[in-house]
Structures are given as structure tokens and as C-alpha cells.
Design an enzyme around this catalytic site. Structure first.
Site, PDB file in Angstrom:
ATOM      1  N   ASP A  30       0.478  -1.062  -0.047  1.00 55.27           N
ATOM      2  CA  ASP A  30       0.040   0.144  -0.215  1.00 55.27           C
ATOM      3  C   ASP A  30       0.795   1.186   0.245  1.00 55.27           C
ATOM      4  O   ASP A  30       2.015   0.749  -0.422  1.00 55.27           O
ATOM      5  CB  ASP A  30      -1.226   0.063   1.279  1.00 55.27           C
ATOM      6  N   ASP A  31       0.572   2.517   0.941  1.00 56.86           N
ATOM      7  CA  ASP A  31       0.841   3.808   0.648  1.00 56.86           C
ATOM      8  C   ASP A  31       2.675   3.145   1.290  1.00 56.86           C
ATOM      9  O   ASP A  31       3.029   2.559   2.062  1.00 56.86           O
ATOM     10  CB  ASP A  31       0.471   4.188   1.117  1.00 56.86           C
ATOM     11  N   LYS A  81      -3.660   0.613  -7.121  1.00 60.13           N
ATOM     12  CA  LYS A  81      -4.645   0.662  -5.908  1.00 60.13           C
ATOM     13  C   LYS A  81      -4.453   2.919  -6.512  1.00 60.13           C
ATOM     14  O   LYS A  81      -2.808   2.498  -6.444  1.00 60.13           O
ATOM     15  CB  LYS A  81      -4.538   0.368  -3.942  1.00 60.13           C
ATOM     16  N   ASP A 129      -5.395   6.051  -5.544  1.00 62.24           N
ATOM     17  CA  ASP A 129      -6.293   7.034  -4.315  1.00 62.24           C
ATOM     18  C   ASP A 129      -5.988   8.560  -4.684  1.00 62.24           C
ATOM     19  O   ASP A 129      -5.585   9.295  -5.672  1.00 62.24           O
ATOM     20  CB  ASP A 129      -4.855   7.265  -3.062  1.00 62.24           C
ATOM     21  N   GLY A 153     -15.609   8.559  -1.047  1.00 58.07           N
ATOM     22  CA  GLY A 153     -17.423   9.693  -0.601  1.00 58.07           C
ATOM     23  C   GLY A 153     -17.383   9.895  -2.151  1.00 58.07           C
ATOM     24  O   GLY A 153     -18.726  10.180  -1.635  1.00 58.07           O
ATOM     25  N   ARG A 185     -14.040   2.696  -4.439  1.00 58.79           N
ATOM     26  CA  ARG A 185     -14.536   2.887  -3.303  1.00 58.79           C
ATOM     27  C   ARG A 185     -15.387   3.850  -3.224  1.00 58.79           C
ATOM     28  O   ARG A 185     -15.477   4.880  -3.412  1.00 58.79           O
ATOM     29  CB  ARG A 185     -12.991   4.197  -2.254  1.00 58.79           C
ATOM     30  N   ASP A 194     -11.986   5.731   4.855  1.00 58.19           N
ATOM     31  CA  ASP A 194     -11.448   4.334   5.467  1.00 58.19           C
ATOM     32  C   ASP A 194     -11.954   4.198   5.656  1.00 58.19           C
ATOM     33  O   ASP A 194     -12.680   4.344   6.908  1.00 58.19           O
ATOM     34  CB  ASP A 194     -10.048   4.717   5.901  1.00 58.19           C
TER      35      ASP A 194
HETATM   36  C1  GLA Z   1      -6.271   6.617   1.955  1.00 53.85           C
HETATM   37  C2  GLA Z   1      -6.955   5.082   1.442  1.00 53.85           C
HETATM   38  C3  GLA Z   1      -6.364   4.215   2.259  1.00 53.85           C
HETATM   39  C4  GLA Z   1      -4.636   3.652   2.148  1.00 53.85           C
HETATM   40  C5  GLA Z   1      -3.661   5.166   2.737  1.00 53.85           C
HETATM   41  C6  GLA Z   1      -2.684   5.249   2.445  1.00 53.85           C
HETATM   42  O1  GLA Z   1      -6.256   6.467   3.110  1.00 53.85           O
HETATM   43  O2  GLA Z   1      -8.478   5.414   1.647  1.00 53.85           O
HETATM   44  O3  GLA Z   1      -6.633   3.274   2.439  1.00 53.85           O
HETATM   45  O4  GLA Z   1      -4.403   3.600   0.826  1.00 53.85           O
HETATM   46  O5  GLA Z   1      -4.636   6.137   1.903  1.00 53.85           O
HETATM   47  O6  GLA Z   1      -2.164   6.713   2.984  1.00 53.85           O
END
Ligand code: GLA
Length: 421
Positions: free
Chosen positions: A79-80, A154, A156, A192, A209, A213
């Protein structure tokens, strides 16, 4: 005539808006992926920014040794926080301290295990945690991802110019991914966004999404659920509603985790595990491995389930399953403990003639509960679910055409469904 109030968008107008949005985009996503919702793992829910290549490799090993990969959890995504804070010569590179072998080597390790490699970036200048974003670098980043063997992105939505329409920013990366020639599943974190923006994104990504979160607690899980209810009509093969990753094994009581997983399976949400697989307890692992719920999620008909009935904290969800059956979840949101409630699903809520006999099977217990006519009732503990498959003994051809959003039952019609046990 009085002044017109705010009216719901008629279906025809909605169809037109969707068509217009699709025509306006330069090209459709053409990766042919996610014909059923994606399944896999991402470390964010358990680890946040504390990721490194050892963790990802150990997780790859655990996906295999636990049997999760065999069940379909095959995308393993970082992820991040995988990247260096600054680009090097205009390119994004793996963090030298935490991913010293580089992203290509990590992808090779993952592929050697028979798994698929996922990465994370952002449609703005930075990711949500301040690492480089891809806006303006879509082509370079997509090419680099493809050259590292990335199978899943993914994407963002942090650090964006609010003037830039989201569809355009997401379409730019879609086109860059398409241009690489490598099929890369495109998971959009268009947080959102409500149905109309979601509709405009139908042709852009493989999932979007529907919520902010998730967090490992009951309220957050319900918020993600409630924000996704009513959107099933926008999901389908190749494009899914994403109420965010799983918190099974991260937090919540056992019944809450059972509810979370069963509901996500029925909504046809991507099933992305977020727990520490090196330490997960047997109960949580058992939930993730509930193969009959996974089968509901991965059913070839590809129709997302939705809320069919609600009376206060008692709810009934349903989805059509190929061959004329229905997956049904009876969900008790009651607090405080311990207030078990009887919840009923009636055949007419599922598009079945009342006199039809059907076998009802408990999807967690993996056993038949019996043959029922007209309705099925279960006593459900607070914060828990009864997740069943209802299979009529005669399947009429039109049963597959039933959709949870075309139900004729008004939510108040079935007040008789409730009884406190
Ligand atoms: C957002 C995404 C999370 C995650 C974070 C990482 O908040 O919605 O799922 O990937 O970024 O910083």
C-alpha cells in the site's frame, strides 16, 4: 402548479447520464480483469506506513501456507509508503531502506509464489502519506509498474486540485495502463463519491471506493456498509463497488467479523485481507476461509447483493446466485447485548412463488438447515449474521434475472418479520 421539489433522478435520465459519461471518456478500460471481485491482501489496515519487503515476502509465504491463495486471495499489494519520498530522475523508486532489493525483485518473488503483485499510487501530487503521486507522470509510472511486473494498481485521491475533475485524472492513468499492454487491475480510491460520479467512472476502473476509510471497529464497518447500500446496480463484472478492505483479524468481536465478511462477500466487494497473517488467530482465519461465502462473492452471475428489507436494527440482504438460488444475510445490528432477534426472509422478497420449496443452507456452518416454503426465519445474535443460500427445488429461467434493486416489497410491509426472541 406548486414549485417542484427535489426529485429522484429517473432511471432513464440516469442511463443517459451514464451513457454520456462513457462517451465522454477517450477509451474504455480494456484489461479484461476482475470479472469477479478481486481477492488478495494489502498491509494498510494492520501496518499503516510500517511496511517493508520482509513483511511482504512473509505475507506471500503465509498466503500460501494458510491455504488462502488457493481459495483465490492472489493479489498481494504493497500500500502507501513503499517509495522514496522524492522521485529520482523523474521516476518513482522503491524506498532504499525498506525495500532494498527494489520493486522488480519483490514482484519476482511474488510471482515465483504463483501470486500477483499490487502497487499503490495517487491521482494527485502526493499520496495520502506524502509520497510521490502520479499526476503528470502517468505514462512514466505506468511503464515502470509494468516493467516491474505489477498486476494491480490501487490509485488514491489525495493532494488533488479540486478543480480537476476526478474522472479525467482517473482516466489519464487508465489510458496509461492500457498503453503498457500489460493487464493491470485498476482499483480506484475515489473516496466518498456518490452514485452519479460512480456511474461516470464505470468505464474507468475495475473498482471504486464507495466510502471513506474503514477502521477496525463496529461503527466504521457499518458506515462503510451503509454508504454502499443502494449502489449494487452500479456493480458488475469488471467494475465493483469497494466499501474498503477487510478488518477481519484486525479488530472487532467475532460476531462482528463474521457479519463484516459475510456482508462484504454478498455486496461483491473486493476481498482484500488487511490482517497480520503471521499472527492471525484461527477464528479470524476461519472467517476469511469460509469457502461458501467466498463462492457467493465469486459467483459467475456477478450481481452485487443489496439491502432488501430493514426494520430498525434488523436487516435482510440478498443477491441472486447463478442457477436461480439466492444468497441471503439476516443481520442483527441490535445493541446492547444480549438481545437475539428473529429475522425472516419471505420468498416474495426474493422473487420466488410462496409455495415453492427451497433448501436453506448455512454458509458458515456449511450444512443444510432444511427445506422451507414461503419463508425462512432465524434467531440471530446481536452484531451477528445468519448467512444462507436458498436454493429452490424448481429453478425457473427468470430466477436468474431477479435483481435486488427491483424488489417490490416496501420496507415497512413486513413489520411482522420482527420478533424479539
Ligand atoms: C487512503 C486510503 C487507504 C490507504 C491510505 C494510505 O487513506 O483510503 O486505504 O491506502 O490512503 O495512505
Amino acid at each position: 402548479m406548486g414549485q417542484a421539489g427535489v426529485r429522484p433522478v429517473p432511471l432513464l435520465a440516469l442511463k443517459f447520464l451514464i451513457a454520456a459519461a462513457c462517451l465522454g471518456s477517450s477509451a474504455a478500460l480494456n484489461n479484461g480483469l476482475a470479472l469477479t471481485p478481486q481477492m488478495g491482501y494489502a498491509p494498510w489496515n494492520a501496518f499503516g506506513v510500517n511496511v517493508n519487503e520482509t513483511l511482504i515476502k512473509e505475507t506471500a509465504d503465509r498466503l500460501i501456507s494458510t491455504g488462502l491463495a488457493e481459495l483465490g486471495y492472489t493479489y498481494l499489494a504493497v500500500d502507501d509508503a513503499w517509495a522514496e519520498k522524492e522521485r529520482v530522475d523523474g521516476r518513482m523508486v522503491g524506498n532504499k531502506q525498506t525495500f532494498p532489493s527494489g520493486m522488480k525483485a519483490l514482484g519476482d518473488y511474488i510471482h515465483d509464489k504463483g501470486l500477483l503483485f499490487g502497487i499503490y499510487s495517487d491521482a494527485g501530487t502526493h499520496t495520502c502519506d506524502g509520497y510521490p503521486g502520479s499526476i503528470g507522470f502517468e505514462k512514466e509510472d505506468a511503464e515502470d509498474f509494468a516493467s516491474w511486473g505489477v498486476d494491480y494498481l490501487k490509485y488514491d485521491n489525495c493532494y488533488c486540485n479540486p478543480e480537476d475533475p476526478v474522472e479525467g485524472r482517473y482516466a489519464a492513468m487508465r489510458d496509461a495502463l492500457n498503453a503498457t499492454g500489460r493487464p493491470i487491475l485498476y482499483a480506484m480510491v475515489s473516496r466518498g463519491m456518490r452514485p452519479l460520479s460512480g456511474a461516470a467512472l464505470l468505464q474507468v476502473g475495475n473498482s471504486w471506493r464507495t466510502t471513506a476509510d474503514i477502521a477496525p471497529n463496529w461503527d466504521a464497518m457499518l458506515r462503510c456498509l451503509d454508504n454502499t447500500v443502494g449502489l449494487s446496480r452500479f456493480a458488475g463484472p469488471g467494475h465493483w463497488n469497494d466499501p474498503d478492505m477487510l478488518e477481519v483479524g484486525v479488530g472487532m468481536s467475532l460476531p462482528e467479523q463474521r457479519s463484516h465478511f459475510a456482508l462484504w462477500a454478498l455486496l461483491k466487494a473486493p476481498l482484500i485481507i488487511g490482517a497480520d497473517l503471521r499472527r492471525i488467530d484461527d477464528e479470524a482465519l476461519g472467517i476469511l476461509k469460509a469457502r461458501e461465502l467466498v463462492a457467493v462473492n465469486q459467483d459467475g452471475l456477478g450481481v452485487a447483493g443489496d439491502l432488501l428489507w430493514k426494520e430498525g436494527p434488523l436487516e435482510v440482504y440478498g443477491a441472486p446466485i447463478s442457477g436461480g438460488a439466492r444468497a441471503v444475510i439476516l443481520f442483527n445490528r441490535h445493541t446492547p447485548f444480549p438481545l437475539a432477534s428473529k429475522i425472516t426472509v419471505n420468498w416474495h422478497q426474493l422473487g420466488y412463488p410462496a409455495e415453492f420449496k427451497a433448501t436453506v443452507r448455512d454458509l458458515y456452518a456449511e450444512k443444510d438447515l432444511g427445506v422451507y416454503q414461503e419463508h425462512f426465519t432465524a434467531t440471530v445474535d446481536p452484531h451477528d449474521v445468519c448467512a444462507v443460500l436458498i436454493t429452490p427445488h424448481i429453478a425457473l429461467p427468470y430466477f436468474d434475472k431477479w435483481r435486488p434493486w427491483h424488489r417490490s416489497t416496501a420496507s415497512t410491509e413486513n413489520a411482522a418479520n420482527i420478533e424479539i426472541a
